[in-house]
Design a protein around this motif. Structure first.
Motif, PDB file in Angstrom:
ATOM      1  N   VAL A 226       6.677  34.102-145.170  1.00 20.74           N
ATOM      2  CA  VAL A 226       6.838  33.234-146.332  1.00 20.74           C
ATOM      3  C   VAL A 226       7.391  34.045-147.491  1.00 20.74           C
ATOM      4  O   VAL A 226       6.879  35.112-147.821  1.00 20.74           O
ATOM      5  N   SER A 227       8.465  33.541-148.097  1.00 22.23           N
ATOM      6  CA  SER A 227       9.012  34.158-149.309  1.00 22.23           C
ATOM      7  C   SER A 227       9.628  33.078-150.173  1.00 22.23           C
ATOM      8  O   SER A 227       9.889  31.962-149.710  1.00 22.23           O
ATOM      9  N   ARG A 228       9.884  33.407-151.425  1.00 24.50           N
ATOM     10  CA  ARG A 228      10.415  32.407-152.356  1.00 24.50           C
ATOM     11  C   ARG A 228      11.781  31.903-151.936  1.00 24.50           C
ATOM     12  O   ARG A 228      12.110  30.740-152.133  1.00 24.50           O
ATOM     13  N   THR A 229      12.615  32.766-151.366  1.00 25.23           N
ATOM     14  CA  THR A 229      13.970  32.360-150.986  1.00 25.23           C
ATOM     15  C   THR A 229      14.111  32.077-149.500  1.00 25.23           C
ATOM     16  O   THR A 229      15.057  31.413-149.088  1.00 25.23           O
ATOM     17  N   GLY A 230      13.190  32.603-148.691  1.00 27.78           N
ATOM     18  CA  GLY A 230      13.310  32.455-147.251  1.00 27.78           C
ATOM     19  C   GLY A 230      14.384  33.331-146.636  1.00 27.78           C
ATOM     20  O   GLY A 230      14.654  33.239-145.436  1.00 27.78           O
ATOM     21  N   LEU A 231      14.985  34.203-147.446  1.00 23.23           N
ATOM     22  CA  LEU A 231      16.076  35.041-146.954  1.00 23.23           C
ATOM     23  C   LEU A 231      15.555  36.330-146.349  1.00 23.23           C
ATOM     24  O   LEU A 231      14.677  36.992-146.918  1.00 23.23           O
ATOM     25  N   LEU A 232      16.110  36.703-145.216  1.00 24.05           N
ATOM     26  CA  LEU A 232      15.873  38.021-144.649  1.00 24.05           C
ATOM     27  C   LEU A 232      16.912  38.994-145.190  1.00 24.05           C
ATOM     28  O   LEU A 232      17.960  38.575-145.704  1.00 24.05           O
ATOM     29  N   PRO A 233      16.655  40.299-145.103  1.00 28.31           N
ATOM     30  CA  PRO A 233      17.692  41.255-145.492  1.00 28.31           C
ATOM     31  C   PRO A 233      18.969  41.040-144.686  1.00 28.31           C
ATOM     32  O   PRO A 233      18.922  40.666-143.506  1.00 28.31           O
ATOM     33  N   ALA A 234      20.104  41.246-145.312  1.00 34.51           N
ATOM     34  CA  ALA A 234      21.371  41.192-144.586  1.00 34.51           C
ATOM     35  C   ALA A 234      21.405  42.323-143.562  1.00 34.51           C
ATOM     36  O   ALA A 234      20.582  43.240-143.587  1.00 34.51           O
ATOM     37  N   ARG A 235      22.373  42.270-142.654  1.00 28.35           N
ATOM     38  CA  ARG A 235      22.470  43.303-141.626  1.00 28.35           C
ATOM     39  C   ARG A 235      23.636  44.235-141.912  1.00 28.35           C
ATOM     40  O   ARG A 235      24.634  43.855-142.520  1.00 28.35           O
ATOM     41  N   HIS A 236      23.486  45.465-141.475  1.00 25.51           N
ATOM     42  CA  HIS A 236      24.587  46.413-141.524  1.00 25.51           C
ATOM     43  C   HIS A 236      25.655  46.006-140.512  1.00 25.51           C
ATOM     44  O   HIS A 236      25.353  45.365-139.490  1.00 25.51           O
ATOM     45  N   ALA A 237      26.881  46.391-140.767  1.00 23.22           N
ATOM     46  CA  ALA A 237      27.961  46.135-139.818  1.00 23.22           C
ATOM     47  C   ALA A 237      27.812  47.043-138.602  1.00 23.22           C
ATOM     48  O   ALA A 237      27.315  48.169-138.704  1.00 23.22           O
ATOM     49  N   ASP A 238      28.240  46.544-137.453  1.00 22.31           N
ATOM     50  CA  ASP A 238      28.218  47.379-136.244  1.00 22.31           C
ATOM     51  C   ASP A 238      29.142  48.581-136.401  1.00 22.31           C
ATOM     52  O   ASP A 238      28.826  49.682-135.949  1.00 22.31           O
ATOM     53  N   VAL A 239      30.284  48.366-137.023  1.00 22.64           N
ATOM     54  CA  VAL A 239      31.223  49.452-137.312  1.00 22.64           C
ATOM     55  C   VAL A 239      31.483  49.435-138.814  1.00 22.64           C
ATOM     56  O   VAL A 239      32.311  48.662-139.305  1.00 22.64           O
ATOM     57  N   PRO A 240      30.762  50.244-139.590  1.00 22.73           N
ATOM     58  CA  PRO A 240      30.888  50.174-141.048  1.00 22.73           C
ATOM     59  C   PRO A 240      32.229  50.692-141.550  1.00 22.73           C
ATOM     60  O   PRO A 240      32.810  51.620-140.982  1.00 22.73           O
ATOM     61  N   LEU A 241      32.705  50.072-142.623  1.00 19.68           N
ATOM     62  CA  LEU A 241      33.903  50.514-143.325  1.00 19.68           C
ATOM     63  C   LEU A 241      33.488  51.371-144.520  1.00 19.68           C
ATOM     64  O   LEU A 241      32.375  51.235-145.026  1.00 19.68           O
ATOM     65  N   PRO A 242      34.359  52.258-144.990  1.00 21.92           N
ATOM     66  CA  PRO A 242      34.000  53.111-146.130  1.00 21.92           C
ATOM     67  C   PRO A 242      33.839  52.288-147.404  1.00 21.92           C
ATOM     68  O   PRO A 242      34.431  51.217-147.546  1.00 21.92           O
ATOM     69  N   PRO A 243      33.038  52.774-148.355  1.00 21.82           N
ATOM     70  CA  PRO A 243      32.842  52.061-149.618  1.00 21.82           C
ATOM     71  C   PRO A 243      34.147  51.871-150.376  1.00 21.82           C
ATOM     72  O   PRO A 243      35.053  52.709-150.307  1.00 21.82           O
ATOM     73  N   VAL A 244      34.236  50.768-151.104  1.00 19.18           N
ATOM     74  CA  VAL A 244      35.396  50.465-151.946  1.00 19.18           C
ATOM     75  C   VAL A 244      34.949  50.515-153.404  1.00 19.18           C
ATOM     76  O   VAL A 244      34.021  49.795-153.785  1.00 19.18           O
ATOM     77  N   PRO A 245      35.555  51.362-154.235  1.00 16.42           N
ATOM     78  CA  PRO A 245      35.134  51.453-155.639  1.00 16.42           C
ATOM     79  C   PRO A 245      35.228  50.103-156.338  1.00 16.42           C
ATOM     80  O   PRO A 245      36.098  49.283-156.036  1.00 16.42           O
ATOM     81  N   CYS A 246      34.317  49.888-157.285  1.00 20.52           N
ATOM     82  CA  CYS A 246      34.317  48.624-158.013  1.00 20.52           C
ATOM     83  C   CYS A 246      35.409  48.631-159.077  1.00 20.52           C
ATOM     84  O   CYS A 246      35.885  49.698-159.498  1.00 20.52           O
ATOM     85  N   PRO A 247      35.863  47.448-159.529  1.00 14.43           N
ATOM     86  CA  PRO A 247      36.880  47.377-160.584  1.00 14.43           C
ATOM     87  C   PRO A 247      36.394  48.071-161.852  1.00 14.43           C
ATOM     88  O   PRO A 247      35.221  47.963-162.211  1.00 14.43           O
ATOM     89  N   PRO A 248      37.258  48.787-162.550  1.00 10.04           N
ATOM     90  CA  PRO A 248      36.835  49.545-163.747  1.00 10.04           C
ATOM     91  C   PRO A 248      36.148  48.693-164.795  1.00 10.04           C
ATOM     92  O   PRO A 248      35.180  49.125-165.429  1.00 10.04           O
ATOM     93  N   GLY A 249      36.600  47.480-164.997  1.00 12.11           N
ATOM     94  CA  GLY A 249      36.023  46.656-166.049  1.00 12.11           C
ATOM     95  C   GLY A 249      34.602  46.213-165.772  1.00 12.11           C
ATOM     96  O   GLY A 249      33.864  45.857-166.702  1.00 12.11           O
TER      97      GLY A 249
END
Length: 458
Positions: A226-249
């Motif tokens: 039981v949780s307020r949202t009913g959401l489980l944690p998302a899953r990691h990708a089977d083959v992860p891609l490298p991080p992408v920097p966020c927009p400067p603004g």
């Protein structure tokens, strides 16, 4: 216990991941600087490195971060992977291993650091709980009282206590009822429920609930979460891609509404480009603390009230193998999620529990387990170290009640000053940094703190 004043004394309270990381980096820094010192590690646990997070022996309980991001040493990303390979585990940087193995790695790495520093650093391990810290003169030394009556004097104190115990929602009647588990990771806590067949209620649906669902599921039993949202944690990708920097603004945005919208656009844009939102999320991680520190109190409060649950769901993810197991449990009815708040949980004369949700739904289970996650240091129990610090004014609550007030990791007292060499890292710094509870952040804090501690003596 008095130690010769000729050698500075650093006391680290806590032998879990945070305390172990501080201790090994202090050893390294002292050797580099040629600075003799005494290092005292205070914790009642039987071995260093495990704490709550890395003590489970269930091999299905995996790290929720891949091997390549879990090195003890910020400047050596492959350190953990090489350790595993030396111990006959051939893994890659993108693999997920058991939490217990990581605890072994922490303990072994600390042991090697202590041996390597033996000509410079005298290390003592005191298996006791620190219950009080007195430091009347900022220019003097701290006096830490241990539960067994011993007194330890120190020039520098590091509070590496890890996340505070949660469960503030639990009424006393429930807390005292047989069949209710407030601390499921305590040694032996799950033995009785694992051996029984009654249904189980998990209060919460985060990573702790996911691990416990795997441990407690069995034919004929339903594990309810039981949780307020009913959401489980998302899953990691089977083959992860490298991080992408966020927009400067994005890092300059100060409106919570526009900030949430900018994050959503960043994730959606990356999903359109690569089919996966995760690289965008991972690219945000290095700047989260900077964004948080740029917000005012009102903006932080608004952000906490709207959006943090979803953020945590995407940020703290399940390993692929864990996600597949959970999916099978849900498909076969072994795990059932419920969305909403709990109105009441009442022990019954039969030994079971009757739970009523806010929408009127009712559940009857043989066991109830608190999986709501860590609490706040400000809720520390009487007789504890954090309670003594708060009561004496050596520590004060952090912004929005998150952790304690800190400035670059030094505790602020009731006058708002960091006048004593009283440091902390990890979870207690949530109010200052927000993103501060995972190993990639804690190891950086530990290394910087160790350098600062050693340099302060020169």
């Amino acid at each position: 216990m008095e130690v010769s004043p000729v050698r500075p004394v650093v006391v680290v309270v806590g032998a879990g991941a945070a305390g172990t990381l501080v201790a090994l980096h202090v050893c390294d820094a002292a050797v580099r600087a040629g600075q003799p010192l005494d290092l005292v590690l205070v914790d009642p646990a039987p071995e260093a490195g495990r704490g709550t997070a890395y003590g489970s022996r269930d091999p299905r309980h995996l790290l929720n971060t891949p091997v390549g991001a879990m090195s003890c040493r910020p400047d050596d990303p492959g350190h953990f992977r090489r350790w595993l390979c030396r111990h006959d585990e051939q893994v890659g940087d993108g693999d997920f291993v058991s939490r217990y193995r990581f605890g072994s790695y922490l303990g072994d790495t600390l042991g090697r650091a202590v041996i390597g520093a033996r000509e410079t650093v005298r290390v003592r391990r005191l298996r006791a709980e620190a219950v009080r810290c007195d430091w009347p003169d900022p220019a003097g030394r701290a006096a830490l009282l241990l539960a067994d009556g011993r007194l330890v004097h120190a020039d520098r104190v590091v509070l590496a206590t890890g996340p505070a115990e949660g469960g503030g929602w639990i009424p006393q009647e429930l807390r005292e009822a047989p069949g209710f588990l407030a601390r499921p990771w305590q040694t032996g806590a799950l033995d009785a429920v694992a051996a029984a067949r009654d249904d189980v209620l998990l209060v919460g649906a985060g990573l702790t609930a996911v691990d416990l669902a795997m441990t407690l599921a069995r034919p004929g039993r339903t594990v309810h979460a039981v949780s307020r949202t009913g959401l489980l944690p998302a899953r990691h990708a089977d083959v992860p891609l490298p991080p992408v920097p966020c927009p400067p603004g994005l890092t300059a945005e100060r409106s919570p509404g526009r900030l949430r919208a900018a994050v959503a656009r960043h994730l959606a844009g990356q999903r359109r480009e690569s089919g996966d939102w995760r690289p965008a999320m991972d690219g945000l991680r290095p700047v989260v603390s900077r964004v948080w520190q740029g917000l005012g109190a009102a903006e932080k409060a608004e952000l906490m009230a709207h959006g943090m649950t979803r953020w945590n769901t995407l940020r703290h993810r399940m390993p692929p193998a864990t996600a597949r197991t959970v999916q099978r449990l849900e498909a076969t009815g072994g795990l059932r999620r419920h969305t909403g708040r709990i109105s009441s949980v009442s022990p019954l004369e039969t030994g079971s529990f009757a739970t009523v949700l806010a929408d009127g739904a009712r559940l009857t289970t043989g066991w109830v387990v608190d999986c709501t996650g860590p609490g706040s240091e400000t809720d520390a129990a009487p007789g504890s170290l954090w309670r003594s610090l708060l009561d004496s004014g050596l520590a004060v609550p952090g912004p929005l009640g998150l952790g304690v007030a800190t400035e670059e990791g030094r505790l602020l007292d009731e006058q708002g000053t960091a006048s004593r060499a009283l440091h902390t890292l990890g979870a207690p710094r949530r109010g200052e940094l927000w993103e501060t509870t995972a190993i990639p952040e804690i190891r950086v804090q530990a290394a910087a703190l160790a350098d600062a501690l050693v340099v302060s003596y020169r």
